[in-house]
Design an enzyme around this catalytic site. Structure first.
Site, PDB file in Angstrom:
ATOM      1  N   ASP A 144      39.980  41.085  36.319  1.00  0.00           N
ATOM      2  CA  ASP A 144      41.251  39.803  36.862  1.00  0.00           C
ATOM      3  C   ASP A 144      40.792  38.390  36.077  1.00  0.00           C
ATOM      4  O   ASP A 144      39.631  38.641  35.175  1.00  0.00           O
ATOM      5  CB  ASP A 144      40.004  39.595  37.648  1.00  0.00           C
ATOM      6  CG  ASP A 144      40.969  38.463  38.788  1.00  0.00           C
ATOM      7  OD1 ASP A 144      41.683  37.779  38.948  1.00  0.00           O
ATOM      8  OD2 ASP A 144      40.816  37.668  40.289  1.00  0.00           O
ATOM      9  N   ASN A 160      51.323  42.035  43.551  1.00  0.00           N
ATOM     10  CA  ASN A 160      51.822  41.803  43.000  1.00  0.00           C
ATOM     11  C   ASN A 160      53.213  42.492  42.203  1.00  0.00           C
ATOM     12  O   ASN A 160      54.130  41.651  41.801  1.00  0.00           O
ATOM     13  CB  ASN A 160      50.819  42.673  41.748  1.00  0.00           C
ATOM     14  CG  ASN A 160      49.537  42.102  41.601  1.00  0.00           C
ATOM     15  OD1 ASN A 160      48.205  42.974  41.298  1.00  0.00           O
ATOM     16  ND2 ASN A 160      48.438  40.862  42.471  1.00  0.00           N
TER      17      ASN A 160
END
EC number: 2.5.1.89
Length: 219
Positions: A12, A62
């Site tokens: 991330d 996503n």
């Protein structure tokens, strides 16, 4: 406690890295991609006890909710590198396993076709998963999709190795639906560093931290 046999990585922080450095998203994601390769190579060469590495490439959310512009950058990087990266994984003595909804409408056909031979479903059709070391990539992955798509006996989470250690970069302290059935007893290691800045020394520290943990695992 010794080294983990299976680790998960949630890489991330690519977008924040771009913002902090005044870089565009392509540079950020490409730098993050290069770091994935660097860390995988390091694990292959220096951590023989680690048999499976799980990578969160894209969640199903996503794939559904990121902007078309951002997804096009990610897919562009993937298209450029898929065949070469798979060859490198196999040359290093490991097998690639893709888990997730590769029929998602936002996933380009050429990427779907390139990855289909390595999808979990194809291994099921062949009758078994590859032996030895594995790189397991979650692509358009969602646990509810997994439960709906498979029978209880063919769930990826039943047939793949349980994850011992999850490393998440970027400072967020959550799993974001990262293989929940495989992380029941995983040790969770959160680091503030953004993924493009994550180093081999950071990995060493995470594994060393894991070795100090007491893991009763329900006992």
């Amino acid at each position: 406690m010794g080294q983990p046999r299976a680790i998960g990585i949630i890489p991330d922080g690519n977008r924040r890295w771009a913002s902090l450095r005044g870089e565009n998203l392509y540079i950020a994601y490409y730098t993050g991609y290069r770091n994935v390769k660097r860390i995988l190579t390091y694990i292959r060469d220096f951590y023989p006890a680690i048999r499976s590495v799980y990578l969160y490439v894209l969640s199903r959310d996503n794939c559904s909710k990121r902007s078309r512009a951002e997804l096009s950058i990610l897919y562009r990087i993937m298209r450029r590198s898929i065949e070469r990266d798979i060859a490198e994984i196999e040359k290093g003595g490991a097998s690639l396993v893709i888990v997730g909804d590769i029929n998602h409408p936002n996933l380009p056909d050429n990427i779907r076709e390139s990855l289909a031979p390595y999808h979990f479903d194809m291994y099921l059709k062949k009758g078994s998963l590859p032996d030895g070391r594995r790189v397991v990539a979650g692509l358009c992955y969602d646990p509810f999709w997994e439960i709906e798509h498979y029978t209880p006996k063919t769930l990826p989470s039943r047939l793949l190795d349980e994850i011992d250690l999850v490393i998440r970069t970027g400072g967020e302290k959550r799993l974001s639906s990262f293989f929940p059935l495989l992380t029941r007893y995983a040790e969770l290691y959160f680091i503030d560093k953004l993924w493009p800045d994550f180093t081999r020394e950071d990995l060493d520290r995470a594994v060393q931290w894991f070795s100090t943990r007491r893991r009763p695992m329900g006992r």
